[in-house]
Design a protein around this motif. Structure first.
Motif, mmCIF file in Angstrom:
data_model
loop_
_atom_site.group_PDB
_atom_site.id
_atom_site.type_symbol
_atom_site.label_atom_id
_atom_site.label_comp_id
_atom_site.label_asym_id
_atom_site.label_seq_id
_atom_site.Cartn_x
_atom_site.Cartn_y
_atom_site.Cartn_z
ATOM 1 N N GLN A 288 0.845 -1.189 0.000
ATOM 2 C CA GLN A 288 0.000 0.000 0.000
ATOM 3 C C GLN A 288 0.881 1.240 0.000
ATOM 4 O O GLN A 288 1.974 1.244 0.571
ATOM 5 N N LYS A 289 0.397 2.291 -0.643
ATOM 6 C CA LYS A 289 1.105 3.569 -0.682
ATOM 7 C C LYS A 289 0.236 4.635 -0.031
ATOM 8 O O LYS A 289 -0.933 4.798 -0.376
ATOM 9 N N VAL A 290 0.815 5.362 0.922
ATOM 10 C CA VAL A 290 0.097 6.410 1.649
ATOM 11 C C VAL A 290 0.884 7.712 1.528
ATOM 12 O O VAL A 290 2.101 7.728 1.740
ATOM 13 N N THR A 291 0.206 8.784 1.179
ATOM 14 C CA THR A 291 0.839 10.098 1.048
ATOM 15 C C THR A 291 0.263 11.035 2.102
ATOM 16 O O THR A 291 -0.956 11.197 2.197
ATOM 17 N N LEU A 292 1.136 11.645 2.903
ATOM 18 C CA LEU A 292 0.701 12.522 3.983
ATOM 19 C C LEU A 292 1.327 13.907 3.832
ATOM 20 O O LEU A 292 2.485 14.031 3.417
ATOM 21 N N ASN A 293 0.572 14.931 4.196
ATOM 22 C CA ASN A 293 1.042 16.314 4.081
ATOM 23 C C ASN A 293 1.734 16.762 5.362
ATOM 24 O O ASN A 293 1.342 17.736 6.001
ATOM 25 N N GLY A 294 2.758 16.042 5.747
ATOM 26 C CA GLY A 294 3.485 16.374 6.965
ATOM 27 C C GLY A 294 4.950 16.029 6.804
ATOM 28 O O GLY A 294 5.332 15.279 5.899
ATOM 29 N N PRO A 295 5.813 16.551 7.687
ATOM 30 C CA PRO A 295 7.254 16.314 7.582
ATOM 31 C C PRO A 295 7.615 14.877 7.917
ATOM 32 O O PRO A 295 7.063 14.282 8.843
ATOM 33 N N VAL A 296 8.548 14.327 7.174
ATOM 34 C CA VAL A 296 8.926 12.931 7.367
ATOM 35 C C VAL A 296 9.498 12.701 8.764
ATOM 36 O O VAL A 296 9.304 11.627 9.354
ATOM 37 N N GLN A 297 10.194 13.706 9.322
ATOM 38 C CA GLN A 297 10.773 13.538 10.656
ATOM 39 C C GLN A 297 9.689 13.231 11.686
ATOM 40 O O GLN A 297 9.826 12.332 12.523
ATOM 41 N N MET A 298 8.597 13.986 11.629
ATOM 42 C CA MET A 298 7.522 13.833 12.607
ATOM 43 C C MET A 298 6.769 12.520 12.398
ATOM 44 O O MET A 298 6.465 11.798 13.350
ATOM 45 N N ILE A 299 6.481 12.201 11.134
ATOM 46 C CA ILE A 299 5.703 10.999 10.840
ATOM 47 C C ILE A 299 6.507 9.747 11.167
ATOM 48 O O ILE A 299 5.999 8.808 11.788
ATOM 49 N N PHE A 300 7.780 9.721 10.763
ATOM 50 C CA PHE A 300 8.626 8.557 11.053
ATOM 51 C C PHE A 300 8.749 8.335 12.555
ATOM 52 O O PHE A 300 8.593 7.211 13.052
ATOM 53 N N SER A 301 9.027 9.412 13.296
ATOM 54 C CA SER A 301 9.255 9.269 14.735
ATOM 55 C C SER A 301 8.009 8.814 15.474
ATOM 56 O O SER A 301 8.106 8.217 16.549
ATOM 57 N N THR A 302 6.825 9.069 14.907
ATOM 58 C CA THR A 302 5.589 8.632 15.553
ATOM 59 C C THR A 302 5.541 7.117 15.693
ATOM 60 O O THR A 302 5.029 6.586 16.685
ATOM 61 N N PHE A 303 6.097 6.386 14.722
ATOM 62 C CA PHE A 303 6.082 4.927 14.779
ATOM 63 C C PHE A 303 7.005 4.379 15.866
ATOM 64 O O PHE A 303 6.921 3.196 16.213
#
Length: 345
Positions: free
Chosen positions: A218-233
């Protein structure tokens, strides 16, 4: 169990008129951007940047504050999540050898995110027309004045919105209830926990022997910075907020994780900062030796692109797995950042 409006009134669950979220159990989300705009504007109006032999400069007002700032309540926890930018107008007089001139300009903070410390941010200074020397002075002095003022505001915001009641302004907010009987309150709490667990697990355990495994992408596109999204996981508190469930994470290679109150468990096999996460992953009702492999890759451009690949899923749990990713991850991420959720392949 008695139906609404029937039976002994001592056992009926009622919506509280005061809107109180009993024990902070229910999910509440409050947009506090309007409050932040007012608070920041008041704090920065006429705030002195520099007053000395080279001139006098001050902030004259908040120019804009855009982004997402939300106060959350979930299962006894209160926290603020934010991602925003803001800018301020400034003006003053620059002293020169042949007199002084009026100058004005803008100070901009292009990004503030909750993965950073309150005073950990970059800023830019611009000047309208002449006054390059004034720009240099303002930039130098803002290193102290701006960062101190922003840090004080952020600390106050975080304290204010993690104490006291928070009423959601969401139309889809779960109704907040209380019980007229303490024993029923205890029973209700157990029921809520059981319901949360059943969102992820089936009511009966299935045999996985002899069942062909499946893969999904699956491919998901989000309108947010990769630093914040990655660190959430990799952040227990933030992932709990996004998935609205109890989470335990040891974010290192070989570290274990438990999601959805232990209904999903596994281990981190690979972590490449802001690029890749690989997990050994399973539902708790699978046989002990059955695991799938989850790979999340992150690409950053004007948006953050996440590519999900999950291999070796027991065929009779493929749909449950797909539903879990969309319902408990991507829909919540999209609600915060905006973006697009692609179809499973």
């Amino acid at each position: 169990m008695a139906k609404w409006g029937e039976g002994d009134s001592r056992w009926i669950v009622e919506e509280r008129e005061d809107g109180h979220n009993l024990n902070d159990w229910h999910w509440v989300e409050k947009n506090i951007v309007p409050w932040c705009k007012t608070e920041v504007a008041n704090r920065f109006k006429d705030l002195t940047i520099y007053d000395g032999p080279l001139g006098q400069f001050k902030f004259t007002g908040l120019k804009n504050l855009d982004g997402s700032i939300c106060a959350h309540v979930r299962r006894g926890r209160r926290f603020v999540m934010y991602e925003y930018n803001m800018s301020f107008d400034w003006s003053g007089r620059l002293v020169q050898e042949d007199g002084s001139i009026e100058v004005k300009g803008t100070v901009k903070i292009p990004y503030m995110g909750d993965e950073n410390d309150f005073d950990d941010f970059e800023f830019e200074v611009s000047v309208d027309g002449k006054g390059a020397k004034a720009k240099g002075i303002v930039h130098q002095e803002c290193k102290k004045v701006l960062k101190k003022a922003v840090k004080e505001f952020m600390e106050y915001m975080n304290t204010k919105w993690t104490e006291g009641p928070i009423k959601s302004d969401s139309q889809s907010e779960i109704k907040r209830c209380t019980l007229k009987n303490e024993e029923q309150s205890s029973q209700s709490s157990s029921s809520v926990k059981a319901a949360a667990s059943s969102q992820v697990t089936n009511s009966s355990s299935k045999s996985k022997s002899g069942v062909k495994n499946k893969d999904l992408t699956q491919k998901v596109t989000l309108n947010g910075p990769v630093q914040m999204i990655f660190s959430t996981f990799l952040d227990k508190d933030r992932l709990s907020a996004f998935t609205q469930s109890e989470t335990h994470i040891d974010p290192k290679v070989g570290g274990a994780f438990k999601l959805f109150s232990g209904n999903v468990t596994g281990e981190f096999l690979e972590i490449v900062p802001e690029k890749k996460i690989v997990q050994k992953w399973r539902f708790s009702d699978w046989k002990p030796d059955v695991y799938s492999t989850v790979t999340l890759t992150f690409e950053s451009s004007s948006q953050t692109i996440i590519k999900l690949s999950q291999n070796n899923i027991p065929a009779d749990d493929l749909n449950r797995t797909k539903e879990g990713w969309n319902r408990f991850y991507w829909n919540n991420f999209r609600n915060i950042f905006g973006g697009n959720i692609g179809s499973f392949m």
